[in-house]
Design an enzyme around this catalytic site. Structure first.
Site, PDB file in Angstrom:
ATOM      1  N   ASP A 109      22.826  64.204  86.683  1.00 18.12           N
ATOM      2  CA  ASP A 109      22.648  64.972  85.447  1.00 18.12           C
ATOM      3  C   ASP A 109      22.170  63.988  84.388  1.00 18.12           C
ATOM      4  O   ASP A 109      22.982  63.270  83.791  1.00 18.12           O
ATOM      5  CB  ASP A 109      23.966  65.623  85.011  1.00 18.12           C
ATOM      6  CG  ASP A 109      24.561  66.501  86.101  1.00 18.12           C
ATOM      7  OD1 ASP A 109      23.780  67.123  86.844  1.00 18.12           O
ATOM      8  OD2 ASP A 109      25.804  66.565  86.210  1.00 18.12           O
ATOM      9  N   ASP A 167      26.867  56.729  83.666  1.00 18.72           N
ATOM     10  CA  ASP A 167      26.269  55.600  84.384  1.00 18.72           C
ATOM     11  C   ASP A 167      24.871  55.308  83.855  1.00 18.72           C
ATOM     12  O   ASP A 167      24.017  56.205  83.824  1.00 18.72           O
ATOM     13  CB  ASP A 167      26.171  55.900  85.879  1.00 18.72           C
ATOM     14  CG  ASP A 167      27.528  55.984  86.537  1.00 18.72           C
ATOM     15  OD1 ASP A 167      28.379  55.136  86.209  1.00 18.72           O
ATOM     16  OD2 ASP A 167      27.731  56.885  87.367  1.00 18.72           O
ATOM     17  N   SER A 412      33.600  19.165  64.761  1.00 16.73           N
ATOM     18  CA  SER A 412      34.973  19.144  65.258  1.00 16.73           C
ATOM     19  C   SER A 412      35.816  18.123  64.488  1.00 16.73           C
ATOM     20  O   SER A 412      35.903  18.181  63.269  1.00 16.73           O
ATOM     21  CB  SER A 412      34.973  18.873  66.763  1.00 16.73           C
ATOM     22  OG  SER A 412      36.236  19.145  67.322  1.00 16.73           O
ATOM     23  N   ASP A 692      33.328  25.657  68.156  1.00 11.67           N
ATOM     24  CA  ASP A 692      33.080  24.224  68.214  1.00 11.67           C
ATOM     25  C   ASP A 692      31.782  23.941  68.970  1.00 11.67           C
ATOM     26  O   ASP A 692      31.557  24.469  70.061  1.00 11.67           O
ATOM     27  CB  ASP A 692      34.264  23.568  68.932  1.00 11.67           C
ATOM     28  CG  ASP A 692      34.285  22.058  68.816  1.00 11.67           C
ATOM     29  OD1 ASP A 692      33.209  21.449  68.833  1.00 11.67           O
ATOM     30  OD2 ASP A 692      35.383  21.490  68.732  1.00 11.67           O
TER      31      ASP A 692
END
Length: 861
Positions: A109, A167, A412, A692
């Site tokens: 469908d 789907d 960092s 990071d």
């Protein structure tokens, strides 16, 4: 609800004849305008029929014509003005052939969805054809587009399922920019030349004349004009406090759906002015109670009063006022440094020229065009990186070379050091002994108290306050507060924009902090990553040439305009982003657990290259098989970021210029084709996912490689314990793949086995490539010398033993507390490694001056 034309009582039957006639005329005229300009279908179906919607607009009869703008010339049937670039794109979904069946008993469908982000941003849909492998839709959809934009239509075929998620069967992307005005093109999209499955679609492009639209662009991103719609709801009767909820929607608006109790409330919507949108007002729980108002028909700057004729009393009065939105952009669209950075560099060059004359013992002052741009690039590495950077900066100051530096970049752990130092506007002009002692206090203290009940309560209160202000909730905010407690005794109120004071006279280098923007799920940082840079002046994406003032980072933007300003975050929340270890997915973690160069080879090499001459004009995706579904499940498992960082996206709503991919400053990531698919890039996201940079390459160098910054010399400070050249080599490969000028990083086998304190890399054949002086974290001659030229006594031998092994080092990145002895050793080692290479540093600075003199001669007037 009764609709005009139906054989049922109308709420304005008793209205004077002129009111009824004009209302009917207005509805018919709006319908004619709306039918072709709204992104909708000609036929009735899921996309809706405009006529039935418009005819629900009614005017309350007690209002006089003179008081209502509708009847005082507010709408004005004026002739539309000509606008170069305005077009009508018609997409006619014809039919499909040989679609596979997803059902066990019957055929599929199927229906088709259409989405074009540069047109009114809601998905349109065909009707569903039942039980057919070759469905015929023959439905047309219209999109008003602008030819200066990258208009990529996404069509998806779905198999409808009542019990489970529909789907996907076929996905197609089509670039409408390949159409000529007046052209009608029929395309047949198939999965393979031999395959039976295909979708047939017809495209048509027609020129339009309409009101002018102002576009702002850097030829990568485009900002369009905005309109504002003010909506006021009010009961028309004496009854107050009506039950129920009303929902208001302007598709594609910044605000999205808004709700309020029936009959009350003020609302504001911002939406692109050229989009032929409609205001939808719906009573919750009563689908038949629905009013839609075409916004194109509203007069700008005037009040329009309507009535929402609900089936129960009292009626609801709707007051509308449309006006122009903000014209000035709050997002800077430009690929070069901002004016503030340029002014800083002019001031800093005076400081650098004086320092270079003294350090190099020059016989004359350097002219402005002769002053080289020298930068320090620091990597990450937690407490180890923070401590080491303190030692190296102290070494540069001892040599009198700190004033030769124009930029310092960090990632960092090294950002923690910079954030601390720049709280003092004069830090580089002072002895660093004081800041170093403060560092030692924090590095060596016990960290057990950071999770004490009193601290946890404080974290909870601050996070609740951020949520109240409008910041998205995410785990990274908690990590930021914990990290602050690790590095400080008390919360620091310092903000990134406060660091401008440290740049006001050019007295310090300009700090730039780095992060990586990626996808929250489905892609690794190797497959998609975008560098983001933070400076005291701006935060932005060099890739897109889009920047905002640093104090506005975290606020909400739409189409380049500031929508909701939030208070600037304390810098600890940015440090939480720059060192965001908790946004990693499982696949990122494999990088840390394996040999990074091998990981790079596995994920980046042999991927399809995306050349600027091969931009995809259409893309066909085949339906997932069972094996594909299993693979997708494991991919999601590996790539989903369970504790992802979330920040409001200041690129939201911006569109792409039609030629964005060819722009010389747009740095496409060649390991993936995502950059050729504008519908999937960052401007379509509501939130950024920043982490990071170490999950890609542990470096803060990319901001220094922007051609507009024209850096001559980079002092590479590397804090990795495993591989002295590893991250620099990865950076070199990254630059090679991206076409960025950078010297080849090819240390000899001997240097690989026994790296020294300083290594020089250059490329004489490429004048645009910077000279790189690389300082890995090694313990070489420091074992024998306590200072340059000063041998250690037998009693000092132990102080020269610094354990830098990648396995049992006291400086491993997981260590958050160092002993006083280990802290002193690391500070002395890193300071020594700089001071012991004074001659190499001076030689590199001389080279940089010579290079600048050769390449930057003033042009004759």
């Amino acid at each position: 609800m009764a609709m005009a034309g139906e054989n049922s009582p109308s709420r304005h039957e008793g209205a004077p004849a002129p009111v009824r006639v004009l209302t009917h005329f207005l509805g018919r005229w709006l319908t004619q305008e709306w039918a072709w300009c709204l992104g909708g279908a000609e036929e009735a179906g899921p996309a809706g029929t405009p006529l039935a919607l418009v005819e629900k607009l009614t005017v309350l009869s007690p209002w006089s014509c003179a008081s209502c703008p509708i009847f005082s010339g507010g709408f004005g049937l004026m002739a539309p003005a000509k606008v170069p670039g305005a077009c009508l794109l018609t997409v006619r979904v014809l039919q499909a052939h040989g679609l596979p069946s997803r059902d066990l008993v019957t055929s599929s469908d199927c229906y088709v969805t259409l989405w074009l982000p540069t047109a009114p941003s809601h998905r349109l849909q065909t009707r569903t054809v039942r039980n057919s492998r070759s469905p015929i839709w023959n439905q047309s959809f219209h999109f008003r587009v602008h030819s200066q934009l990258k208009n990529v239509v996404e069509l998806k075929v779905f198999d409808q399922d009542l019990l489970t998620k529909d789907d996907p069967m076929l996905s197609v992307l089509f670039d409408a920019g390949t159409l000529r005005v007046g052209e009608i093109r029929r395309e047949s999209f198939s999965l393979s030349p031999q395959g039976e499955e295909r979708l047939e679609v017809e495209f048509r492009l027609q020129s339009l004349t309409d009101c002018a639209e102002q576009l702002a662009s850097n030829d990568i991103l485009v900002a369009r004009e905005l309109s504002c719609l003010h909506v006021q709801l009010e009961d028309t009767g004496d009854q107050k406090g009506s039950k129920g909820t009303v929902q208001l929607v302007v598709p594609g608006s910044f605000e999205g759906p808004q709700e309020a109790p029936v009959g009350t409330g003020s609302f504001l919507f911002h939406y692109p002015a050229s989009w032929e949108q409609e205001l939808s007002i719906r009573l919750q729980g009563a689908p038949q109670e629905h009013l839609k108002v075409p916004l194109r028909a509203l007069p700008c700057g005037q009040v329009v009063r309507l009535v929402f004729p609900t089936s129960q009393e009292p009626l609801m009065r709707v007051e509308l006022r449309k006006e122009e939105g903000p014209r000035e952009l709050d997002v800077r669209l430009g690929c070069g440094p901002c004016p503030e950075e340029q002014a800083f560099l002019s001031r800093r060059k005076q400081v650098v020229a004086t320092a270079l004359k003294q350090a190099l013992q020059l016989d004359r002052d350097l002219q402005e065009h002769e002053v080289p741009v020298v930068a320090v690039m620091a990597t990450g590495g937690g407490i180890r990186a923070m401590t080491s950077l303190y030692g190296q900066l102290a070494g540069l100051r001892e040599l009198g070379l700190l004033d030769c530096i124009s930029y310092i970049t960090g990632a960092s752990g090294s950002t923690w050091a910079l954030a601390n130092l720049y709280e003092d506007p004069e830090w580089s002009q002072k002895d660093l002994a004081g800041p170093t002692e403060l560092l030692k206090t924090q590095v060596t203290k016990s960290k057990l108290g950071v999770l004490a009940p009193s601290q946890l309560q404080r974290y909870r209160q601050e996070l609740a306050e951020r949520a109240r202000l409008g910041y998205p909730a995410c785990f990274t905010n908690l990590w930021a507060l914990i990290n602050e407690a690790l590095l400080h005794d008390q919360p620091h109120e310092h903000k990134l924009s406060d660091q401008r004071e440290a740049l006001s006279r050019g007295q310090n280098p300009l700090p730039i902090y780095c992060a990586l923007n990626t996808k929250e799920q489905s892609l690794t940082t190797f497959e998609f990553g975008e560098w983001v840079e933070f400076s005291p002046y701006e935060v932005g994406f060099p890739k897109y040439g889009a920047f905002i003032p640093s104090e506005l980072f975290g606020s909400e933007f739409f189409m380049g305009r500031l929508m909701k300003r939030l208070p600037e975050s304390r810098i600890c929340f940015l440090e939480g982003i720059w060192s965001n270890l908790y946004a990693a997915n499982l696949q990122d973690s494999l990088y840390w657990a394996s040999e990074p160069s091998e990981f790079w080879d596995h994920w980046v090499q042999n991927r399809a290259s995306l050349d600027k001459e091969q931009v995809p004009i259409l893309k066909v995706e085949e339906p997932p098989t069972m094996a594909g579904r299993i693979a997708e499940f494991f991919t999601d498992l590996l790539t989903r970021r369970p504790l992802a960082q979330a920040t409001h996206n200041f690129l939201r709503g911006l569109h792409f210029h039609r030629d964005y991919f060819q722009h010389p400053h747009f740095s496409a990531w060649k390991a993936t084709k995502l950059d050729g698919l504008p519908n999937q890039l960052s401007p379509v996201e509501h939130l950024l996912c920043l982490l990071d940079v170490g999950y890609l390459i542990n470096t803060s160098c990319p901001p220094l490689l922007q051609p507009t910054r024209d850096v001559d010399l980079i002092l590479s400070l590397d804090y990795n314990l495993h591989g002295a050249f590893q991250q620099l080599q990865l950076l070199g490969r990254f630059c090679q793949e991206q076409g960025i000028p950078f010297p080849p990083i090819a240390p000899s086998p001997e240097q690989q086995r026994q790296p020294q304190e300083c290594h020089t890399f250059s490329d004489p054949a490429c004048p645009e490539a910077p000279l790189v002086l690389h300082f890995p974290l090694v313990n070489d001659s420091f074992r024998e010398y306590s200072a340059p030229g000063v041998r250690r006594t037998p009693e000092e031998k132990e102080a020269g033993e610094v354990n830098l092994s990648s396995s049992d080092s006291p400086y491993h990145y997981t260590k958050v507390t160092y002993s006083p002895e280990d802290t002193d050793r690391l500070l002395r080692l890193t300071r020594y490694n700089i001071c012991n290479n004074r001659e190499q540093l001076l030689g590199a600075l001389r080279q940089a001056v010579q290079r600048r003199r050769q390449r930057r001669q003033p042009k004759p007037s």
